[in-house]
Scaffold this active site. Structure first.
Site, PDB file in Angstrom:
ATOM      1  N   LYS A  53       0.457  -1.541   0.144  1.00 54.61           N
ATOM      2  CA  LYS A  53      -0.226   0.047  -0.334  1.00 54.61           C
ATOM      3  C   LYS A  53       0.917   0.940  -0.145  1.00 54.61           C
ATOM      4  O   LYS A  53       0.396   1.896  -0.123  1.00 54.61           O
ATOM      5  CB  LYS A  53      -0.736   0.316   1.432  1.00 54.61           C
ATOM      6  CG  LYS A  53      -2.227  -1.566   0.797  1.00 54.61           C
ATOM      7  CD  LYS A  53      -2.785  -1.530   2.342  1.00 54.61           C
ATOM      8  CE  LYS A  53      -3.764  -2.260   2.180  1.00 54.61           C
ATOM      9  NZ  LYS A  53      -4.130  -2.937   3.048  1.00 54.61           N
ATOM     10  N   GLN A  97      -4.636  -1.108   9.487  1.00 55.20           N
ATOM     11  CA  GLN A  97      -4.700  -3.057   9.421  1.00 55.20           C
ATOM     12  C   GLN A  97      -5.370  -3.882   9.597  1.00 55.20           C
ATOM     13  O   GLN A  97      -4.751  -3.966  11.303  1.00 55.20           O
ATOM     14  CB  GLN A  97      -3.342  -2.983   8.704  1.00 55.20           C
ATOM     15  CG  GLN A  97      -2.955  -4.346   7.730  1.00 55.20           C
ATOM     16  CD  GLN A  97      -2.886  -5.327   6.255  1.00 55.20           C
ATOM     17  OE1 GLN A  97      -3.378  -3.386   5.740  1.00 55.20           O
ATOM     18  NE2 GLN A  97      -3.687  -5.792   6.019  1.00 55.20           N
ATOM     19  N   ASP A 120     -10.946   2.204   3.459  1.00 59.36           N
ATOM     20  CA  ASP A 120     -11.117   1.132   4.251  1.00 59.36           C
ATOM     21  C   ASP A 120     -12.969   0.755   3.253  1.00 59.36           C
ATOM     22  O   ASP A 120     -13.331   0.374   2.860  1.00 59.36           O
ATOM     23  CB  ASP A 120     -10.705   0.126   5.174  1.00 59.36           C
ATOM     24  CG  ASP A 120     -10.024  -0.548   4.295  1.00 59.36           C
ATOM     25  OD1 ASP A 120      -9.533  -0.539   3.418  1.00 59.36           O
ATOM     26  OD2 ASP A 120      -8.964  -0.667   5.910  1.00 59.36           O
TER      27      ASP A 120
END
Ligand code: NAP
Length: 282
Positions: A53, A97, A120
């Site tokens: 990422k 994460q 997200d």
């Protein structure tokens, strides 16, 4: 193979170029888009995802800030860091994460992220926005699948769409997006009695199960568009999808490979969401 290959890697590359152009335009106005990525603990797979990422951001003109925290970080400390990032005007997207260590309540962590920075798309406000057709951030994987379907020229209005899997991050939002696009949607899961009955009448088949090659060619309607979200290791340790590519590609009209299908699109859509978060900010 008779099916057309839907090349997610190539489409993702094109999207990254577009993101980079828009990111540079924002930077030129003194507003570089910024993504904060928090990694708690030392899960090896998570470390790889996070590294990718950060690399994607670098290549697309998005400033990334990585916070690596030890596995024994308290929930209180993590929430305080998110609060600080919520208040930081240079940060437009925040990503924590998953999975988190067991002593941390992942739901509470996600709900602490400001919905304006929820790139997200996991916050309950983002899920609610999707459910009610309001603007918000879409979860990256189903968002990427919709882009793949568009790229493949799928006619969704009135189509029979079957989604296998009902997780909050893939199956359910996927079904809602297909419904929004006027498909007739069926959701299958582990308690569905006869999966093949449903898959065989699907014009659009999305597999998001996590079981290596459980969808075989005989379960697919001739000419269907098949999108394989699954990422599994087979008995030989080889990366494979939920769809048995070899037999499915003989029947389907178009199909995504694994790897090189949904995976790169998921990564690209995070960049798209981050850029949009930055563009939305006055
Ligand atoms: P998940 O949370 O484990 O959900 C799996 C879903 O599949 C559940 O709804 C489950 O049903 C259903 N299921 C399990 N076994 C089944 C069976 N035999 N028949 C029918 N349905 C079955 O997984 P996820 O997070 O949605 O991810 C699904 C897959 O996509 C995994 O392989 C994951 O690695 C992959 N993935 C890939 C990307 C990417 O970027 N390529 C992104 C996210 C996920 P129940 O609800 O009844 O348990």
């Amino acid at each position: 193979m008779t099916a057309t290959l839907i090349d997610g890697a190539a489409l993702a590359k094109r999207l990254r170029v577009q993101v980079a152009e828009r990111a540079h335009a924002l930077s030129a106005k003194g507003r570089p888009p910024g993504l904060a990525v928090i990694l708690v603990g030392d899960d090896a797979a998570s470390a790889v995802y996070v590294r990718n990422k950060v690399k994607d951001c670098e290549e697309s003109g998005i400033r990334s800030v990585l916070q690596r925290l030890p596995a024994d970080t308290s929930e209180h400390d993590l929430l305080a860091r998110i609060d600080a990032l919520n208040a930081d005007p240079a940060i437009h997207g925040i990503l924590v994460q998953l999975p988190l260590p067991p002593h941390i309540d992942a739901r509470r962590v996600i709900e602490t992220i400001s919905p304006d920075k929820d790139v997200d798309g996991f916050h309950v406000a983002s899920a609610g926005a999707l459910m009610t057709g309001q603007p918000g951030f879409l979860p990256c994987t189903p968002y990427g699948v919709m882009k793949l379907l568009e790229h493949a020229g799928a006619k969704l209005a009135g189509a029979e769409a079957v989604v296998i899997g009902r997780s909050n991050i893939v199956g359910k939002p996927q079904a809602l997006l297909l419904l929004q696009a006027d498909a007739t949607v069926t959701i299958c899961h582990s308690r569905t009695r006869d999966i093949a009955f449903h898959t065989r009448r699907a014009d659009i088949l999305i597999a998001a199960v996590g079981r290596a090659r459980i969808i075989t060619g005989d379960m697919i309607k001739p000419g269907a568009i098949v999108i394989d979200v699954g990422m599994n290791r087979d008995a030989d340790g080889k990366l494979c999808g939920d769809v048995d590519f070899e037999s499915a590609a003989r029947v389907a009209g178009a199909i995504t490979p694994v790897p090189g299908g949904v995976g790169p699109m998921t990564r690209a859509m995070l960049l798209v969401n981050t850029l949009e978060a930055a563009e939305r900010r006055p």
